[in-house]
Design an enzyme around this catalytic site. Structure first.
Site, short mmCIF file in Angstrom:
data_model
loop_
_atom_site.label_atom_id
_atom_site.label_comp_id
_atom_site.label_asym_id
_atom_site.label_seq_id
_atom_site.Cartn_x
_atom_site.Cartn_y
_atom_site.Cartn_z
N ASP A 44 0.86 -1.20 0.00
CA ASP A 44 0.00 0.00 0.00
C ASP A 44 0.89 1.24 0.00
OD1 ASP A 44 -2.31 -1.48 0.01
OD2 ASP A 44 -2.48 -1.50 2.20
N LYS A 88 -0.32 10.14 0.38
CA LYS A 88 -0.37 11.50 0.93
C LYS A 88 0.82 11.75 1.87
CE LYS A 88 -5.34 12.14 0.81
NZ LYS A 88 -6.55 11.95 1.58
C1 LIG Z 1 -1.93 -3.26 -2.77
S1 LIG Z 1 -2.24 -4.75 -1.99
C2 LIG Z 1 -1.18 -5.90 -2.83
C3 LIG Z 1 -1.60 -7.34 -2.62
C4 LIG Z 1 -0.72 -8.39 -3.33
N1 LIG Z 1 0.63 -8.37 -2.84
C5 LIG Z 1 -0.77 -8.18 -4.83
O1 LIG Z 1 0.29 -7.84 -5.38
O2 LIG Z 1 -1.83 -8.42 -5.42
C6 LIG Z 1 -1.39 -4.55 -0.44
C7 LIG Z 1 -1.77 -5.60 0.58
O3 LIG Z 1 -0.95 -5.46 1.73
C8 LIG Z 1 -1.75 -5.67 2.87
N2 LIG Z 1 -1.09 -4.96 3.98
C9 LIG Z 1 -0.99 -3.61 4.11
N3 LIG Z 1 -0.29 -3.31 5.23
C10 LIG Z 1 0.05 -4.49 5.80
C11 LIG Z 1 0.76 -4.84 6.98
N4 LIG Z 1 1.25 -3.91 7.80
N5 LIG Z 1 0.92 -6.14 7.26
C12 LIG Z 1 0.42 -7.10 6.44
N6 LIG Z 1 -0.26 -6.82 5.31
C13 LIG Z 1 -0.44 -5.54 4.98
C14 LIG Z 1 -3.10 -5.12 2.50
O4 LIG Z 1 -4.14 -5.67 3.29
C15 LIG Z 1 -3.22 -5.50 1.04
O5 LIG Z 1 -3.84 -6.75 0.85
#
Ligand SMILES: C[S@@+](CC[C@H](N)C(=O)[O-])C[C@H]1O[C@@H](n2cnc3c(N)ncnc32)[C@H](O)[C@@H]1O
Length: 324
Positions: A105, A109
């Site tokens: 993610d 911002k």
């Molecule tokens: C943009 S998505 C990408 C998902 C996957 N890696 C892909 O390429 O399709 C980012 C994922 O990271 C997870 N995520 C965000 N922060 C995280 C954290 N601190 N620990 C574990 N997962 C996290 C979110 O829930 C989300 O599913």
């Protein structure tokens, strides 16, 4: 397999987690989304490594679990937790071969960059949990986050950075396909530890089997103790990221006693715990962390038992013993 936080040891042992395949390489994937990466990446190794995946989304966890099971990769462990909590508390020093982060993610911002995973503290933590020669593999479409992560890796003082082509499997994830369909490029970096500055594990343990070490207190309630109302109590612990909120109090219809519902926030880790207040044969009451919900015992959880005890003291209880 799906693990809850309470199923782990702190730190854990790969030989306990993967009893049939001890000694194999160990891959951690952070934010695995719907789980498409691992079925593509696992076959690129001569033997399938041990896999641990961490995700914040429960829906993604279930989708990925189905996908891994269908691909014959069901011995991989999936868990729903913030990544830094898992890495800090569960992974032993120098234990991981690879940490994969695909399309994290971006928190674009300016005021949200603190939410980004790949900042100096995570690089230092990861360097202490990777084996010598291990690496973090980052693939992202987000140019600004990519530059930020590279800059943070250098600033950590413990990582060298190599940019290049991502592994083919990283271009098969849900987000990769989305960006590929839009004709957009991706960035890739391999972060390799150059120094091993050990980041300690916290004071965390599973709910114990031996009763005396469950956080508790024994006290005598005033004869008149019949709570008829309860106001939410919020306690911010000084010089820490811990906040304890005693949310509500419920009377038990089955026993002489009550249950407090508490919200314990310690940095990234949040636990909802129940703390029982139960009558004993000798007329005293036991204030004790309940096993329900699989809590792990952290300084914040111990402090929550202390907070319930102090609230009872403020109503006239006399404490005979504190075990928290
Ligand atoms: C943009 S998505 C990408 C998902 C996957 N890696 C892909 O390429 O399709 C980012 C994922 O990271 C997870 N995520 C965000 N922060 C995280 C954290 N601190 N620990 C574990 N997962 C996290 C979110 O829930 C989300 O599913």
């Amino acid at each position: 397999m799906i693990f809850r936080l309470g199923d782990f040891h702190f730190p854990d042992d790969p030989a306990r987690l993967y009893p049939d395949t001890p000694g194999r390489p160990w891959v951690l994937e952070v934010g695995f989304g719907d789980g498409r990466f691992w079925p593509h990446f696992a076959p690129t190794f001569p033997v399938t490594p041990n896999y641990l995946g961490v995700e914040l989304s429960g829906v993604s966890l279930l989708k990925a679990h189905r996908r891994l099971s269908a691909a014959g990769l069901g011995s991989g462990i999936l868990t729903k937790l913030p990544a830094d909590v898992l890495v800090r508390e569960v992974i032993p020093h120098g234990a991981l071969d690879v940490i994969v982060v695909n399309f994290p993610d971006p928190w674009p911002k300016d005021e949200h960059t603190d939410h980004r995973l790949l900042r100096v503290p995570f690089f230092q933590l990861a360097a202490s949990r990777l084996k010598p020669g291990g690496a973090i593999l980052l693939t992202t479409d987000h140019d600004e986050y990519f530059e930020f992560a590279v800059q943070q890796a250098h600033a950590s003082g413990v990582m060298s950075v190599q940019t290049g082509e991502p592994p083919a499997a990283a271009l098969e994830t849900k987000y990769a396909l989305k960006w590929r369909d839009l004709g957009l490029d991706v960035n890739h970096a391999r972060f390799t530890p150059t120094a091993h500055a050990p980041v300690p594990h916290g004071d965390v343990r599973p709910y114990p089997e031996d009763e005396p070490t469950v956080p508790h207190a024994v006290l005598t309630l005033p004869d008149t103790f019949t709570p008829t109302d309860f106001d939410k109590v919020t306690i911010r612990m000084p010089q820490s990221t811990t906040t304890i909120i005693l949310l509500d109090l419920y009377g038990s219809l089955r026993r002489d006693g009550w249950v407090t519902l508490a919200h314990v926030i310690e940095g990234e880790l949040t636990q909802e715990v129940l703390i029982g207040i139960t009558g004993r044969e000798d007329g005293t009451h036991l204030v004790r962390l309940a096993k329900f919900g699989g809590p792990i015992i952290t300084p914040g959880v111990k402090a929550a038992v202390g907070a319930v005890t102090q609230w009872l003291e403020s109503l006239g209880a006399v404490v005979k013993h504190r075990g928290y």
